[in-house]
Design an enzyme around this catalytic site. Structure first.
Site, PDB file in Angstrom:
ATOM      1  N   ASN A 114      29.430   2.123  54.496  1.00  0.00           N
ATOM      2  CA  ASN A 114      28.494   3.045  55.141  1.00  0.00           C
ATOM      3  C   ASN A 114      27.315   3.238  54.205  1.00  0.00           C
ATOM      4  O   ASN A 114      27.509   3.619  53.053  1.00  0.00           O
ATOM      5  CB  ASN A 114      29.188   4.378  55.427  1.00  0.00           C
ATOM      6  CG  ASN A 114      28.248   5.452  55.972  1.00  0.00           C
ATOM      7  OD1 ASN A 114      28.480   6.633  55.770  1.00  0.00           O
ATOM      8  ND2 ASN A 114      27.194   5.069  56.663  1.00  0.00           N
ATOM      9  N   GLY A 115      26.103   3.008  54.723  1.00  0.00           N
ATOM     10  CA  GLY A 115      24.900   3.143  53.891  1.00  0.00           C
ATOM     11  C   GLY A 115      24.121   1.845  53.925  1.00  0.00           C
ATOM     12  O   GLY A 115      24.580   0.854  54.488  1.00  0.00           O
ATOM     13  N   TYR A 124      21.727  16.397  61.580  1.00  0.00           N
ATOM     14  CA  TYR A 124      22.055  15.720  62.834  1.00  0.00           C
ATOM     15  C   TYR A 124      23.352  14.924  62.812  1.00  0.00           C
ATOM     16  O   TYR A 124      24.118  14.933  63.770  1.00  0.00           O
ATOM     17  CB  TYR A 124      20.910  14.760  63.208  1.00  0.00           C
ATOM     18  CG  TYR A 124      21.263  13.798  64.318  1.00  0.00           C
ATOM     19  CD1 TYR A 124      21.237  14.203  65.652  1.00  0.00           C
ATOM     20  CD2 TYR A 124      21.645  12.482  64.041  1.00  0.00           C
ATOM     21  CE1 TYR A 124      21.583  13.334  66.672  1.00  0.00           C
ATOM     22  CE2 TYR A 124      21.991  11.602  65.064  1.00  0.00           C
ATOM     23  CZ  TYR A 124      21.952  12.036  66.374  1.00  0.00           C
ATOM     24  OH  TYR A 124      22.301  11.181  67.383  1.00  0.00           O
ATOM     25  N   GLY A 175      29.031   5.770  64.814  1.00  0.00           N
ATOM     26  CA  GLY A 175      28.686   4.405  65.192  1.00  0.00           C
ATOM     27  C   GLY A 175      29.420   3.995  66.433  1.00  0.00           C
ATOM     28  O   GLY A 175      30.641   4.172  66.522  1.00  0.00           O
TER      29      GLY A 175
HETATM   30  P1  AMP Z   1      12.945  11.181  69.927  1.00  0.00           P
HETATM   31  O1  AMP Z   1      12.886  11.018  71.397  1.00  0.00           O
HETATM   32  O2  AMP Z   1      12.701   9.850  69.250  1.00  0.00           O
HETATM   33  O3  AMP Z   1      12.041  12.268  69.404  1.00  0.00           O
HETATM   34  O4  AMP Z   1      14.434  11.530  69.540  1.00  0.00           O
HETATM   35  C1  AMP Z   1      14.838  12.818  69.197  1.00  0.00           C
HETATM   36  C2  AMP Z   1      16.283  13.020  69.599  1.00  0.00           C
HETATM   37  O5  AMP Z   1      17.101  11.998  69.026  1.00  0.00           O
HETATM   38  C3  AMP Z   1      16.833  14.347  69.119  1.00  0.00           C
HETATM   39  O6  AMP Z   1      17.475  14.954  70.244  1.00  0.00           O
HETATM   40  C4  AMP Z   1      17.843  14.012  68.033  1.00  0.00           C
HETATM   41  O7  AMP Z   1      19.015  14.799  68.181  1.00  0.00           O
HETATM   42  C5  AMP Z   1      18.161  12.553  68.241  1.00  0.00           C
HETATM   43  N1  AMP Z   1      18.178  11.761  66.989  1.00  0.00           N
HETATM   44  C6  AMP Z   1      17.530  12.010  65.859  1.00  0.00           C
HETATM   45  N2  AMP Z   1      17.769  11.042  64.937  1.00  0.00           N
HETATM   46  C7  AMP Z   1      18.579  10.138  65.518  1.00  0.00           C
HETATM   47  C8  AMP Z   1      19.198   8.914  65.101  1.00  0.00           C
HETATM   48  N3  AMP Z   1      19.015   8.434  63.872  1.00  0.00           N
HETATM   49  N4  AMP Z   1      19.968   8.272  65.998  1.00  0.00           N
HETATM   50  C9  AMP Z   1      20.148   8.749  67.225  1.00  0.00           C
HETATM   51  N5  AMP Z   1      19.612   9.888  67.680  1.00  0.00           N
HETATM   52  C10 AMP Z   1      18.833  10.595  66.848  1.00  0.00           C
END
Ligand code: AMP
Length: 465
Positions: free
Chosen positions: A102-103, A246, A28
């Protein structure tokens, strides 16, 4: 998403709290806060900033005492503003109490409406505050009884750390165990943290995880453990698989397993399921790196750092206007021409949410001379929003909710696109006991009515890390 940290019985509690939160910064980046206890009084400092900007020597000096809890926030419920920055600090008949969460709760809005109808006035728009109001209303005489009574009413995901003015530090995990929470030891002190990355930094020893449905209380005499629900009544554990995909740091252990190793195994399985003739494997850094190493090892195609990530991109640069927003990914990532020029490139990323990041990466790599670009995603298609604290947008923004893999491949303009299967992902994290609702739509705890996932201003997801 958020990270929580606590230390009990240490001469430099606030300083250790600062370090512990530093090692959770990836969870965060919107706000950071600490609350410390001394002589029956709690003191708080919170700011809308990264940990290193939120605190300096002077602010840490305003937090004396041997016990402190901290929080870093990436808002998923409640808006991004100072009044929602945690740990919260409240006064009630039992004294002062502070809470870090958290959650996401799935029935917070119902409970809030009920409490307001009975006269509660909320200070924040966060779901966490209902827990404290429920505690204040509970008839039980002691803080643990009050907490148990409150938590019997809430549903959803919560890993909590609480601190009372009489210096009890309390750690809790919800009965499903959606979010992590670990117990460590730093010489004579007990430490709690979302991830073991904090323990490594402060040189604490990892003891164990707080179990789903467990409450641990640390006070002068040591640590005691209590149950929120009896073990026989516990639901099946559903730890968030996206922590492994992730969210968590690769040097952490979560749910008893190395995040790095889990990601590497996902990459190995991805190469087995979706091989391709290519010259080089590259990762979307940082979260795609262990899976790309696994893909390379399994396929025999060399791994190179074909994309370089700037570590200085603040989220403030990401403007909502499309004309400026498209710079977001380019600010964060740039291709290494000497690695990709004239090559058939496999690009491994951990997840594809809206598809905008992949689309921009493919374009960037082609501009840098890549002959072919093959996208490989080390998780299944993200088809459903998360109700338990991960910032996955609503269905209309999830490209895989309404498009086939072929269609997504055409949208991101790659020569091929393939995802890891659900079975292989679960195999990589060691089997049963996971929530994978964002990939399946099978929600272990249903969303209460009137608790639609709150969305904030649009943003480029990839910008957060
Ligand atoms: P997008 O452009 O929306 O397809 O985002 C995909 C990218 O965002 C990938 O490189 C992931 O590593 C990252 N990602 C996936 N989930 C999250 C999240 N909840 N918050 C921030 N980044 C994310």
């Amino acid at each position: 998403m958020c990270g929580v940290f606590g230390i009990h019985g240490h001469d430099e509690a606030a300083n250790i709290g600062y370090l512990g939160m530093h090692a959770l910064q990836h969870r965060g980046q919107e706000s950071a806060g600490l609350v410390a206890a001394e002589d029956g009084r709690l003191r708080q400092h919170v700011a809308m900033a990264l940990v290193s900007d939120a605190f300096d020597r002077e602010t840490l000096a305003t937090l004396p005492g041997r016990t402190a809890i901290g929080h870093v926030r990436y808002s998923t419920a409640g808006s991004s503003e100072l009044r929602n920055a945690q740990p919260f600090l409240f006064e009630y008949s039992g004294g002062q109490i502070s809470i870090a969460h958290n959650g996401n709760l799935v029935n917070a809005n119902e409970l809030r409406a009920e409490l307001e109808a009975q006269g509660s006035i909320f200070q924040t728009s966060s779901d966490t505050e209902v827990i404290v109001h429920l505690m204040a209303k509970a008839r039980e005489p002691d803080v643990i009884g009050k907490l148990q009574a409150a938590l019997r009413r809430v549903r959803g995901a919560y890993s909590l750390i609480l601190l009372t003015s009489d210096e009890k530090m309390i750690g809790v995990r919800d009965p499903n165990g959606f979010r992590p929470l670990c117990i460590g030891r730093l010489k004579g002190s007990f430490v709690l943290s979302s991830e073991t990355s904090s323990f490594d930094l402060i040189e604490a020893e990892f003891i164990r995880e707080v179990e789903p449905g467990e409450i641990v209380i640390v006070e002068k005499g040591g640590m005691t453990t209590h149950r929120l629900v009896e073990p026989a009544q516990l639901p099946k554990a559903t730890f968030c698989v996206f922590e492994h995909v992730y969210f968590a740091r690769p040097d952490s252990l979560v749910n008893g397993k190395s995040v790095y190793r889990a990601r590497e195994k996902m990459g190995i399985a991805l190469a087995q399921e979706h091989p391709i003739d290519a010259d080089v494997v590259i990762a979307v850094p940082d979260s795609g790196v262990p899976a790309a190493i696994g893909y390379s090892r399994q396929s025999g195609i060399p791994f190179e750092m074909g994309l370089i990530r700037s570590h200085y991109v603040g989220r403030t640069f990401i403007e909502p206007q499309e004309s400026i927003r498209h710079f977001g990914v380019r600010l964060k990532l740039s291709p290494v021409r000497s690695i990709v020029d004239g090559k058939r490139v496999v690009v491994v990323d951990d997840s594809l949410v809206r598809g905008t990041t992949s689309r921009k990466i493919v374009k960037m790599l082609r501009n840098a001379g890549a002959r072919e670009v093959h996208m490989r995603i080390s998780a299944p298609p993200t088809t459903h929003p998360c109700f338990y604290g991960i910032d996955t947008p609503n269905r209309s923004e999830l490209v895989a909710a309404s498009h086939t893999v072929e269609e997504i491949g055409r949208y991101v303009t790659s020569d091929s696109l393939a995802y890891l299967s659900h079975d292989a992902m679960i195999g990589a994290v060691g089997g049963d006991g996971y929530c994978s609702a964002c990939f399946t739509g099978e929600y272990p705890v249903p969303l209460g009515e009137g608790n639609l996932v709150q969305l904030r201003t649009p943003r480029t997801l990839g910008a957060a890390r």
